[in-house]
Design an enzyme around this catalytic site. Structure first.
Site, PDB file in Angstrom:
ATOM      1  N   THR A  38       0.927  -1.068  -0.115  1.00 44.37           N
ATOM      2  CA  THR A  38      -0.054   0.101  -0.110  1.00 44.37           C
ATOM      3  C   THR A  38       0.883   1.127  -0.048  1.00 44.37           C
ATOM      4  O   THR A  38       0.254   2.217  -0.538  1.00 44.37           O
ATOM      5  CB  THR A  38      -0.848  -0.101   1.176  1.00 44.37           C
ATOM      6  OG1 THR A  38      -1.689  -1.211   1.095  1.00 44.37           O
ATOM      7  CG2 THR A  38      -1.621   1.280   1.323  1.00 44.37           C
ATOM      8  N   TYR A  52      -7.932   0.777  -3.242  1.00 43.18           N
ATOM      9  CA  TYR A  52      -6.895   1.496  -4.303  1.00 43.18           C
ATOM     10  C   TYR A  52      -6.217   0.172  -4.662  1.00 43.18           C
ATOM     11  O   TYR A  52      -6.540  -1.128  -4.448  1.00 43.18           O
ATOM     12  CB  TYR A  52      -5.911   2.136  -3.200  1.00 43.18           C
ATOM     13  CG  TYR A  52      -5.377   1.134  -2.010  1.00 43.18           C
ATOM     14  CD1 TYR A  52      -6.270   1.608  -0.918  1.00 43.18           C
ATOM     15  CD2 TYR A  52      -4.272   0.419  -2.157  1.00 43.18           C
ATOM     16  CE1 TYR A  52      -5.620   0.808   0.109  1.00 43.18           C
ATOM     17  CE2 TYR A  52      -4.190  -0.190  -1.183  1.00 43.18           C
ATOM     18  CZ  TYR A  52      -4.559   0.123   0.176  1.00 43.18           C
ATOM     19  OH  TYR A  52      -4.310  -0.758   1.272  1.00 43.18           O
ATOM     20  N   THR A 118       1.412  -4.552   4.462  1.00 44.27           N
ATOM     21  CA  THR A 118       1.421  -4.683   5.540  1.00 44.27           C
ATOM     22  C   THR A 118       0.828  -5.968   5.933  1.00 44.27           C
ATOM     23  O   THR A 118       0.750  -6.551   7.043  1.00 44.27           O
ATOM     24  CB  THR A 118       0.412  -3.550   6.482  1.00 44.27           C
ATOM     25  OG1 THR A 118      -0.674  -3.620   5.690  1.00 44.27           O
ATOM     26  CG2 THR A 118       1.200  -2.277   6.321  1.00 44.27           C
ATOM     27  N   ASP A 119       0.064  -6.847   4.932  1.00 46.72           N
ATOM     28  CA  ASP A 119      -0.533  -7.846   5.223  1.00 46.72           C
ATOM     29  C   ASP A 119       0.152  -9.128   5.625  1.00 46.72           C
ATOM     30  O   ASP A 119      -0.053  -9.780   6.738  1.00 46.72           O
ATOM     31  CB  ASP A 119      -1.715  -8.464   4.020  1.00 46.72           C
ATOM     32  CG  ASP A 119      -2.520  -7.549   3.414  1.00 46.72           C
ATOM     33  OD1 ASP A 119      -3.381  -8.125   2.668  1.00 46.72           O
ATOM     34  OD2 ASP A 119      -2.912  -6.692   4.335  1.00 46.72           O
ATOM     35  N   LYS A 191      -0.276  -7.563  12.696  1.00 43.25           N
ATOM     36  CA  LYS A 191      -1.346  -6.744  12.148  1.00 43.25           C
ATOM     37  C   LYS A 191      -2.726  -7.142  12.764  1.00 43.25           C
ATOM     38  O   LYS A 191      -3.249  -8.105  12.761  1.00 43.25           O
ATOM     39  CB  LYS A 191      -1.454  -6.951  10.527  1.00 43.25           C
ATOM     40  CG  LYS A 191      -2.436  -5.859  10.152  1.00 43.25           C
ATOM     41  CD  LYS A 191      -2.452  -5.888   8.560  1.00 43.25           C
ATOM     42  CE  LYS A 191      -3.185  -5.010   7.982  1.00 43.25           C
ATOM     43  NZ  LYS A 191      -3.164  -4.965   6.241  1.00 43.25           N
ATOM     44  N   GLU A 312      -2.335 -28.419  27.307  1.00 44.41           N
ATOM     45  CA  GLU A 312      -3.685 -29.117  27.110  1.00 44.41           C
ATOM     46  C   GLU A 312      -3.662 -30.358  26.276  1.00 44.41           C
ATOM     47  O   GLU A 312      -4.490 -31.244  26.157  1.00 44.41           O
ATOM     48  CB  GLU A 312      -4.440 -27.927  25.994  1.00 44.41           C
ATOM     49  CG  GLU A 312      -4.736 -26.976  26.748  1.00 44.41           C
ATOM     50  CD  GLU A 312      -6.215 -27.205  27.432  1.00 44.41           C
ATOM     51  OE1 GLU A 312      -6.560 -26.428  28.389  1.00 44.41           O
ATOM     52  OE2 GLU A 312      -6.986 -28.023  27.252  1.00 44.41           O
TER      53      GLU A 312
END
Ligand code: DGL
Length: 355
Positions: A38, A52, A118-119, A191, A312
């Site tokens: 981006t 965009y 950023t993903d 993120k 667990e």
């Protein structure tokens, strides 16, 4: 000397500096490696902060939007990729990691900045945190608004990233994620929001510090081993072992595991419920994969906290590895690198307890 006279003398000295050349110290050299995202994105309207196209502007345009960089560092710019980071792959990580290590070998280079979508930025950052062979600063940054938007966050993120990469106090602290005036450790950060500029956070540990007026203010240091202290050397690697991630939820089907094995995966990370729990129906499927030599790592879908070994699930009996507080996407990066060194579960658990 009166205060007014002191101010006058200071102003005269400051004005004289550029003329006399006094104090015109050699600026540090920072390599800026652009990969898309981006921060390089564009839209028809300056109010379009979503919808965009990512990865449309080259690194020179990104740098041109930050004229102040000229007084911070001498920039060596390179367009390594031009892609939206959802399209990043481990093959890209290897190319980028080798390019970073090559740039850092140059004694003139003070540090490296990577601009990135950023993903998947957090995955690339952690891969570099485990494979960079230098204690020089490596800073990865991006933006949440495209370059064409009003109040685009890319330019200030790029300015801060270059300042951090040029800062001697940033050496030896591992790979940084720099977003929103905040310095994060690559290992701890994720993120957390689909569109906000404050999307990056380190839920378990908090940030390392902040950037103010181009200077880093560190509040804490990373604890886990990183960069030159790891055992991973990618110089001769041409690929990484396939590692898949599965997601746990009420009623998850054991056939998930079959699907992961069909990819040829040598490792499976499960983002399980809570403390990395596995439903009984799936536990046997994971145990079967483990018995076939596939390394199974238990992580959590919660996004924070520690998945405890033998908490667990009886990891000792089933041959599983506990991810600690690594998210599933970070655990996958570490497991892929671990499998380039060993398939021994005890050694791999030690790596998860170390890096
Ligand atoms: N397509 C996403 C990416 O390249 C856009 C998100 C961003 O870069 O902020 O990661």
């Amino acid at each position: 000397m009166t205060h007014a006279l002191r101010v006058l003398v200071f102003l005269l000295l400051t004005l004289a500096l550029p003329v006399t050349g006094f104090g015109a110290d050699k600026k540090p050299v920072v390599a800026v490696l652009a990969t898309g995202g981006t921060i390089a994105g564009g839209a028809e309207s300056d109010t379009a902060t979503i919808g965009y196209k990512a990865a449309v502007f080259g690194v020179d345009k990104l740098l041109a939007a930050v004229p102040s960089l000229g007084r911070v560092a001498d920039i060596r710019a390179e367009q390594v990729f031009q892609l939206a980071s959802e399209n990043m792959t481990p093959a890209h990580w290897l190319v980028l990691g080798k390019r970073v290590n090559q740039a850092l070998k140059d004694p003139d280079v003070a540090g490296v900045v990577i601009t990135h979508g950023t993903d998947t930025l957090e995955e690339t950052a952690y891969f570099l945190n485990l494979t960079v062979r230098s204690d020089k600063p490596v800073v990865i940054t991006g933006s949440m608004r495209p370059a064409t938007a009003i109040s685009a966050d890319g330019p200030i993120n790029l300015f801060n990233a270059v300042c951090l990469a040029a800062s001697p106090e940033a050496r030896g602290k591992g790979v940084f994620i720099l977003m929103n005036d905040t310095i994060f450790a690559a290992r701890d950060t994720t993120k957390t929001n689909t569109f906000r500029t404050d999307t990056f956070a380190a839920p378990d540990t908090g940030p390392l510090g902040v950037m103010q007026l181009g200077r880093p203010l560190f509040h804490r240091l990373p604890v886990r081993a990183h960069t030159v202290s790891t055992e991973f050397d990618i110089a001769t690697l041409t690929s990484l072992p396939q590692v898949e991630i599965l997601y746990g939820y009420a009623g998850s089907h054991p056939a998930q595991v079959t699907g992961a094995l069909a990819t040829g995966a040598r490792g499976i990370v499960n983002a399980g419920t809570g403390n990395g729990s596995l439903p009984d129906a799936s536990k046997q499927a994971f145990a079967g994969a483990s018995a076939k030599g596939v390394v199974v790592v238990r992580a959590s879908r919660t996004g924070s906290g520690v998945v405890t070994r033998n908490g667990e699930v009886d990891d000792d009996a089933l041959g599983f590895v506990a991810a600690g507080n690594l998210t599933a996407q970070k655990a996958r990066v570490l497991l892929a690198l671990a499998l380039t060194v060993t398939a021994d579960r005890a050694r791999i658990q030690k790596m998860f307890d170390t890096y």
